[in-house]
Write an enzyme that holds these catalytic residues in place. Structure first.
Site, PDB file in Angstrom:
ATOM      1  N   SER A  25       6.847   1.129   3.245  1.00  0.00           N
ATOM      2  CA  SER A  25       5.599   1.584   2.631  1.00  0.00           C
ATOM      3  C   SER A  25       4.503   1.656   3.687  1.00  0.00           C
ATOM      4  CB  SER A  25       5.214   0.638   1.491  1.00  0.00           C
ATOM      5  OG  SER A  25       4.180   1.182   0.716  1.00  0.00           O
ATOM      6  N   ASN A  26       3.245   1.644   3.274  1.00  0.00           N
ATOM      7  CA  ASN A  26       2.122   1.664   4.212  1.00  0.00           C
ATOM      8  C   ASN A  26       0.957   0.910   3.571  1.00  0.00           C
ATOM      9  OD1 ASN A  26       0.315   3.577   2.722  1.00  0.00           O
ATOM     10  ND2 ASN A  26       2.108   4.879   2.942  1.00  0.00           N
ATOM     11  N   PRO A  27      -0.096   0.612   4.342  1.00  0.00           N
ATOM     12  CA  PRO A  27      -1.142  -0.280   3.810  1.00  0.00           C
ATOM     13  C   PRO A  27      -2.195   0.393   2.926  1.00  0.00           C
ATOM     14  CG  PRO A  27      -1.146  -0.192   6.239  1.00  0.00           C
ATOM     15  CD  PRO A  27      -0.304   0.931   5.758  1.00  0.00           C
ATOM     16  N   ALA A  92      -1.060   8.157   0.079  1.00  0.00           N
ATOM     17  CA  ALA A  92      -0.427   8.029   1.401  1.00  0.00           C
ATOM     18  C   ALA A  92       1.092   8.017   1.163  1.00  0.00           C
ATOM     19  CB  ALA A  92      -0.892   6.742   2.073  1.00  0.00           C
TER      20      ALA A  92
END
Ligand code: CTP
Length: 212
Positions: A25-27, A92
């Site tokens: 995933s991403n932040p 995102a």
């Protein structure tokens, strides 16, 4: 049928599972997308918010659809886009998903040294292909270098009406920050900068610019 214009907003990260306990995933915190949903609602749109997993409550009076993976987000957005006048893609999205290794926890001594990555659909590019003349499509460009040039390429290649350029290398405008500063580029070669402000103020500025 409602007379209010419809606005579809995507927000947050996507989560791409490797096994039952691990994901890629991403932040992204979803704050920019949730602010857009709230401000669009205040401006009189009928808003649908499609969000990956975040720690925020959806704004009131917004139709909320929770998703996890890019594939799920893709299917929901393509369906909802048909009924939408304005679409803002602030999620995102993970560009890749790992090959799924199964619904049990893979033991560490069985975990492969290399994970095979499979490309996810470019949701925004698919929306650009499906877009009808009355629809306005807005994307974000998350950039760490050559921001304007890279964003302009996304504007053209994904057939957007507007792209919102976001500097994610900065501590104050990057992922999960409270504030933002963006530049908007249009297909008609207009450029507008929204100076450093809260994500609510930036959201209002974006909406006023793209929906005139
Ligand atoms: N996007 C999307 N589907 C993807 C990747 C990105 O819909 N698989 C959307 C994002 O929501 C954003 C825009 O495309 O609105 C640009 O995303 P960004 O991460 O800036 O760029 P990428 O297209 O992923 O390209 P690159 O990683 O090369 O910068």
């Amino acid at each position: 049928m409602s007379a209010l214009p419809k606005c579809l907003i995507s927000a947050g990260p996507t989560r791409e599972w490797v096994d039952s306990v691990r994901f890629l995933s991403n932040p992204s915190s979803g704050k920019m997308g949730y602010a857009l949903a709230q401000e669009a609602n205040h401006m009189g749109f009928e808003v649908t918010l499609v969000s990956g997993p975040v720690a925020l409550n959806p704004p009131e009076d917004v139709l909320f659809i929770a998703v996890e993976s890019a594939q799920e987000m893709y299917e929901i957005l393509l369906r909802e886009f048909k009924h939408t006048e304005l679409m803002i893609m602030s999620a995102a999205v993970s560009d890749h998903r790992p090959e799924f290794l199964g619904s049990e926890k893979i033991k560490k001594n069985k975990f492969p040294e290399n994970l095979k990555l499979i490309p996810n659909p470019d949701i925004l590019a698919e929306l650009g292909k499906a877009k009808l003349p009355h629809q306005i499509l807005v994307g974000f460009a998350a950039e760490t270098s050559d921001h304007i040039e890279n964003a302009r390429i996304k504007l053209i290649e994904k057939k957007l009406d507007w792209v919102v350029v976001n500097d994610i290398a900065s501590n104050v405008t990057g992922f999960a920050t409270e504030m933002n500063e963006v530049t908007l580029l249009s297909r008609q070669e207009e450029t507008f900068t929204l100076p450093f402000a809260s994500k609510s103020k930036i959201a209002t500025g974006i909406l006023k610019q793209v929906w005139k």
